[in-house]
Design a protein around this motif. Structure first.
Motif, PDB file in Angstrom:
ATOM      1  N   PRO A  46      42.203  50.653  44.903  1.00 17.39           N
ATOM      2  CA  PRO A  46      40.806  50.340  45.282  1.00 17.39           C
ATOM      3  C   PRO A  46      40.585  48.836  45.463  1.00 17.39           C
ATOM      4  O   PRO A  46      39.957  48.171  44.631  1.00 17.39           O
ATOM      5  CB  PRO A  46      40.003  50.887  44.095  1.00 17.39           C
ATOM      6  N   TRP A  47      41.093  48.300  46.548  1.00 17.86           N
ATOM      7  CA  TRP A  47      41.038  46.861  46.762  1.00 17.86           C
ATOM      8  C   TRP A  47      39.604  46.356  46.913  1.00 17.86           C
ATOM      9  O   TRP A  47      38.795  46.970  47.589  1.00 17.86           O
ATOM     10  CB  TRP A  47      41.809  46.483  48.025  1.00 17.86           C
ATOM     11  N   SER A  48      39.339  45.212  46.310  1.00 16.71           N
ATOM     12  CA  SER A  48      38.073  44.509  46.528  1.00 16.71           C
ATOM     13  C   SER A  48      38.386  43.153  47.141  1.00 16.71           C
ATOM     14  O   SER A  48      39.524  42.672  47.064  1.00 16.71           O
ATOM     15  CB  SER A  48      37.333  44.296  45.197  1.00 16.71           C
ATOM     16  N   VAL A  49      37.384  42.535  47.747  1.00 17.73           N
ATOM     17  CA  VAL A  49      37.591  41.221  48.353  1.00 17.73           C
ATOM     18  C   VAL A  49      38.025  40.212  47.289  1.00 17.73           C
ATOM     19  O   VAL A  49      38.962  39.432  47.493  1.00 17.73           O
ATOM     20  CB  VAL A  49      36.299  40.737  49.048  1.00 17.73           C
ATOM     21  N   SER A  50      37.370  40.246  46.137  1.00 17.51           N
ATOM     22  CA  SER A  50      37.704  39.293  45.060  1.00 17.51           C
ATOM     23  C   SER A  50      39.141  39.466  44.599  1.00 17.51           C
ATOM     24  O   SER A  50      39.872  38.493  44.371  1.00 17.51           O
ATOM     25  CB  SER A  50      36.759  39.492  43.870  1.00 17.51           C
ATOM     26  N   ASN A  51      39.551  40.728  44.456  1.00 14.56           N
ATOM     27  CA  ASN A  51      40.896  41.022  43.978  1.00 14.56           C
ATOM     28  C   ASN A  51      41.961  40.502  44.935  1.00 14.56           C
ATOM     29  O   ASN A  51      42.934  39.853  44.534  1.00 14.56           O
ATOM     30  CB  ASN A  51      41.042  42.539  43.796  1.00 14.56           C
ATOM     31  N   VAL A  52      41.779  40.758  46.225  1.00 13.89           N
ATOM     32  CA  VAL A  52      42.765  40.310  47.218  1.00 13.89           C
ATOM     33  C   VAL A  52      42.732  38.791  47.360  1.00 13.89           C
ATOM     34  O   VAL A  52      43.780  38.148  47.464  1.00 13.89           O
ATOM     35  CB  VAL A  52      42.513  40.990  48.583  1.00 13.89           C
ATOM     36  N   ALA A  53      41.529  38.215  47.365  1.00 15.09           N
ATOM     37  CA  ALA A  53      41.412  36.754  47.470  1.00 15.09           C
ATOM     38  C   ALA A  53      42.160  36.073  46.332  1.00 15.09           C
ATOM     39  O   ALA A  53      42.863  35.074  46.540  1.00 15.09           O
ATOM     40  CB  ALA A  53      39.939  36.351  47.458  1.00 15.09           C
TER      41      ALA A  53
END
Length: 385
Positions: A295-302
């Motif tokens: 469940p990727w989030s923008v914060s996680n990938v950034a």
């Protein structure tokens, strides 16, 4: 051509496969059916095993359709004769096959024996003429074929590695030092470019099918080569290339080729061209593509690529033209469509593959995104009413 021409038949209806085996006088065309298989995946595996010169395939099949099978075969062995079998309602798919270079198209419900015989006779004559052409034995051409088979996973690694070591010792010893590798991709005219590049001192090329070429070159050629490629891109926006940093020795060469191939296949699968993006965004795409379940989030990938959330979001939107959440949605939707069209996975299985809650939620999500239910989409792709 002394050996019989090898033929592969792929159709999910056993009666069609048995009928073709039994009703065609294969020996009349100096042909031999080496395998008949019920789906596209098995057809691809059989192609890699037997390397037939003629492939007769249905268009609508489970696990991999005839169009995708044609694309993969033509990339690996452009001279293969491919005959599509289909129904009236599959004509749009047949047109796609014709663009890929299939040699014939027959309606399963309507063709006459004479049509099949005419096509097979033409294949026999063309293949015989090709075999009879006077040729200078070139280790390069044979090595290119083995190289392409190795890249795509054909079962010839031992022979390929032996031939590669011979080439390395004889002509490529300079690659023990620093060298760079680019993968060039273009639909037309790539062989001419590859031939021109191969003439340069300190460069070597390996063709893979008609639309991919790997060029290995000494670092001092980099500026000249980059300028040449940019000039070609200006003339043809479809021209692309992939690159990695300098490598040393055969192990670095093999590892880099595999990596470049994976990048090109990733971009083809998801309909993007991320190689020209900043390195952080390339890394972000690779992270998500590797595991759509998460469940990727923008914060996680950034955080994974070393950028702040706001900087990452702004940069991604500027480069790609869409926000990252929409991009992930598009990747998942494309993967779902691919699995519905080419596999027999259940909706629950597909939901799990792309990180959605369950099959029921996946069905609602897919209909909202595509305007039709998963079963409707699968039926449309397989030519069902």
């Amino acid at each position: 051509m002394n050996e019989p021409i090898k033929v592969l038949i792929a159709d999910d209806e056993s009666i069609v496969r048995k009928g073709l085996r039994a009703t065609v006088n294969w020996s009349e065309f100096r042909m031999e059916v080496v395998a008949d298989v019920p789906n596209g995946r098995k057809a691809w595996e059989s192609f890699l095993e037997h390397r037939p010169e003629v492939v007769i395939t249905d268009i609508v099949m489970p696990e991999m359709d005839g169009i995708e099978l044609t694309r993969k075969i033509k990339e690996l062995a452009p001279h293969t004769k491919i005959l599509l079998l289909s129904c009236h309602r599959d004509f749009e798919y047949a047109q796609q096959g014709i663009k890929l270079g299939v040699a014939g198209y027959l309606l399963k419900t309507a063709f006459e024996d004479e049509e099949m015989e005419r096509l097979l006779g033409g294949f026999r004559d063309e293949l015989s003429a090709l075999a009879a052409e006077p040729r200078v034995e070139k280790a390069t051409g044979r090595l290119d074929d083995m190289f392409c088979g190795w890249v795509y996973g054909a079962h010839n690694e031992t022979e390929f590695m032996e031939r590669l070591r011979q080439r390395w010792a004889a002509e490529w010893s300079w690659m023990e030092g620093a060298h760079e590798i680019y993968l060039l991709q273009q639909e037309e005219g790539l062989s001419e470019l590859a031939a021109a590049l191969a003439e340069k001192q300190g460069a070597a090329t390996m063709l893979c099918g008609h639309n991919r070429c790997y060029i290995v070159f000494a670092p001092e050629l980099k500026e000249e080569l980059d300028a040449l490629l940019m000039e070609r891109l200006g003339k043809d926006p479809s021209f692309r290339w992939y690159k990695e940093g300098a490598q040393l020795g055969m192990e670095g060469w093999l590892r880099t080729v595999r990596s470049l191939h994976a990048k090109a296949e990733r971009d083809r699968s998801y309909g993007i061209h991320a190689e020209s993006w900043p390195e952080a965004l390339q890394k972000a795409v690779a992270i998500v593509a590797k595991d759509l379940r998460y469940p990727w989030s923008v914060s996680n990938v950034a955080d994974r690529v070393g950028l702040s959330r706001s900087h990452f979001s702004t940069l991604f939107k500027k480069v790609s033209g869409e926000n990252f959440v929409d991009f992930i949605h598009r990747m998942r939707l494309r993967a779902a469509r691919d699995m519905l069209a080419h596999t027999t996975l259940t909706q629950q299985d597909i939901a799990e593959h792309i990180g959605l809650i369950d099959g029921k939620y996946f069905s609602k999500w897919f209909k909202r995104s595509s305007g039709m239910t998963p079963s409707q989409y699968r039926g449309q792709q397989k030519g069902e009413s």
